[in-house]
Design a protein around this motif. Structure first.
Motif, PDB file in Angstrom:
ATOM      1  N   GLU A 151      -8.785   8.387 -13.279  1.00  0.00           N
ATOM      2  CA  GLU A 151      -8.766   7.658 -14.546  1.00  0.00           C
ATOM      3  C   GLU A 151      -9.503   6.332 -14.450  1.00  0.00           C
ATOM      4  O   GLU A 151      -9.440   5.515 -15.366  1.00  0.00           O
ATOM      5  CB  GLU A 151      -7.322   7.445 -14.998  1.00  0.00           C
ATOM      6  N   ASP A 152     -10.224   6.138 -13.326  1.00  0.00           N
ATOM      7  CA  ASP A 152     -10.937   4.876 -13.122  1.00  0.00           C
ATOM      8  C   ASP A 152     -12.354   5.104 -12.591  1.00  0.00           C
ATOM      9  O   ASP A 152     -12.846   4.366 -11.754  1.00  0.00           O
ATOM     10  CB  ASP A 152     -10.156   3.959 -12.187  1.00  0.00           C
ATOM     11  N   GLY A 153     -13.010   6.128 -13.101  1.00  0.00           N
ATOM     12  CA  GLY A 153     -14.403   6.376 -12.729  1.00  0.00           C
ATOM     13  C   GLY A 153     -14.606   6.818 -11.299  1.00  0.00           C
ATOM     14  O   GLY A 153     -15.673   6.620 -10.736  1.00  0.00           O
ATOM     15  N   GLY A 154     -13.581   7.433 -10.701  1.00  0.00           N
ATOM     16  CA  GLY A 154     -13.725   7.975  -9.358  1.00  0.00           C
ATOM     17  C   GLY A 154     -13.239   7.083  -8.241  1.00  0.00           C
ATOM     18  O   GLY A 154     -13.380   7.429  -7.074  1.00  0.00           O
ATOM     19  N   GLU A 155     -12.662   5.942  -8.575  1.00  0.00           N
ATOM     20  CA  GLU A 155     -12.182   5.030  -7.538  1.00  0.00           C
ATOM     21  C   GLU A 155     -10.892   5.531  -6.891  1.00  0.00           C
ATOM     22  O   GLU A 155     -10.655   5.300  -5.707  1.00  0.00           O
ATOM     23  CB  GLU A 155     -11.979   3.631  -8.104  1.00  0.00           C
ATOM     24  N   SER A 156     -10.038   6.213  -7.661  1.00  0.00           N
ATOM     25  CA  SER A 156      -8.816   6.801  -7.121  1.00  0.00           C
ATOM     26  C   SER A 156      -8.586   8.150  -7.785  1.00  0.00           C
ATOM     27  O   SER A 156      -9.073   8.397  -8.899  1.00  0.00           O
ATOM     28  CB  SER A 156      -7.619   5.871  -7.353  1.00  0.00           C
ATOM     29  N   TRP A 157      -7.843   9.023  -7.102  1.00  0.00           N
ATOM     30  CA  TRP A 157      -7.651  10.402  -7.553  1.00  0.00           C
ATOM     31  C   TRP A 157      -6.198  10.814  -7.360  1.00  0.00           C
ATOM     32  O   TRP A 157      -5.532  10.340  -6.448  1.00  0.00           O
ATOM     33  CB  TRP A 157      -8.539  11.353  -6.756  1.00  0.00           C
ATOM     34  N   SER A 158      -5.750  11.754  -8.207  1.00  0.00           N
ATOM     35  CA  SER A 158      -4.434  12.362  -8.031  1.00  0.00           C
ATOM     36  C   SER A 158      -4.549  13.849  -8.345  1.00  0.00           C
ATOM     37  O   SER A 158      -5.346  14.261  -9.200  1.00  0.00           O
ATOM     38  CB  SER A 158      -3.390  11.699  -8.936  1.00  0.00           C
ATOM     39  N   ALA A 159      -3.765  14.660  -7.635  1.00  0.00           N
ATOM     40  CA  ALA A 159      -3.784  16.103  -7.838  1.00  0.00           C
ATOM     41  C   ALA A 159      -3.217  16.441  -9.207  1.00  0.00           C
ATOM     42  O   ALA A 159      -2.249  15.849  -9.660  1.00  0.00           O
ATOM     43  CB  ALA A 159      -2.995  16.802  -6.739  1.00  0.00           C
ATOM     44  N   VAL A 160      -3.840  17.399  -9.891  1.00  0.00           N
ATOM     45  CA  VAL A 160      -3.362  17.883 -11.191  1.00  0.00           C
ATOM     46  C   VAL A 160      -3.357  19.409 -11.155  1.00  0.00           C
ATOM     47  O   VAL A 160      -4.131  20.060 -11.826  1.00  0.00           O
ATOM     48  CB  VAL A 160      -4.207  17.354 -12.371  1.00  0.00           C
ATOM     49  N   ALA A 161      -2.453  19.959 -10.378  1.00  0.00           N
ATOM     50  CA  ALA A 161      -2.459  21.392 -10.124  1.00  0.00           C
ATOM     51  C   ALA A 161      -1.386  22.154 -10.884  1.00  0.00           C
ATOM     52  O   ALA A 161      -1.217  23.344 -10.658  1.00  0.00           O
ATOM     53  CB  ALA A 161      -2.294  21.647  -8.621  1.00  0.00           C
TER      54      ALA A 161
END
Length: 200
Positions: free
Chosen positions: A141-151
């Motif tokens: 949600e910040d242009g690729g700076e951080s990520w979370s799994a959405v499985a």
């Protein structure tokens, strides 16, 4: 079509992405193969190329991070054609903000993860989805700076080969898994339902 790059004779083009804000700007990503017809994600390739005349001519758009990368997916920012994301299973996911002159490797989506597909929400370009080889789907949600799994609803070991946001309603998203078929999300990629009616 085979590329005319002398040091990589077994190369083709795996992906092409137009800029929605300037259709004269087009990016393409190289792939490599050891036998005709089958790309091999672990082989080196020629990275990213760009056209500024609608595809009539092409030039490399690489730095040391991408020049030998095999590119399986490209996503162009909907309002700024200089911002592009590139997924490479052997090298990672990269972001350029200057049309490919320089690329920065993004992290945070799992140690040893192999990025396969990437997409940008057309209405909220800071929201990205990233598909991995045998690693499911991640969201930023910040242009690729951080990520979370959405499985939720997807097999956790899925290989997400493609991601498409509905351009009229980006809350609706489709992904394809190499092994279990097509999935649809109605909440921007948070949860998923299989949509395989009449598919093999």
């Amino acid at each position: 079509t085979r590329a005319e790059i002398p040091h990589l004779p077994m190369q083709g083009w795996r992906i092409i992405a137009f800029s929605s804000s300037d259709p004269e700007i087009v990016y393409t990503g190289a792939g490599a193969f050891s036998s005709a017809g089958t790309f091999s994600n672990h082989l080196p390739a020629g990275g990213v190329y760009v056209s500024t005349d609608g595809g009539s001519s092409w030039a490399p758009a690489n730095d040391a991070n991408t020049q030998n990368a095999q590119i399986t997916s490209l996503a162009v920012h909907p309002a700024d054609p200089q911002i592009v994301y590139a997924a490479s299973p052997a090298n990672g996911v990269f972001k350029t903000t200057d049309g490919g002159n320089s690329w920065r490797k993004l992290g945070g989506y799992g140690i040893g993860a192999r990025p396969l597909s990437v997409a940008v929400n057309p209405n909220q370009p800071e929201i990205l989805l990233l598909g991995l080889v045998f690693g499911g789907l991640y969201r930023s949600e910040d242009g690729g700076e951080s990520w979370s799994a959405v499985a939720a609803g997807l097999p956790p070991e899925s290989s997400v080969t493609d991601i498409i946001f509905n351009p009229l309603d980006p809350n609706i998203v489709f992904v394809s898994d190499a092994f279990s078929g097509v999935y649809q999300s109605a909440d921007g990629g948070m949860t998923w339902l299989v949509q395989n009616n009449n598919l093999r």
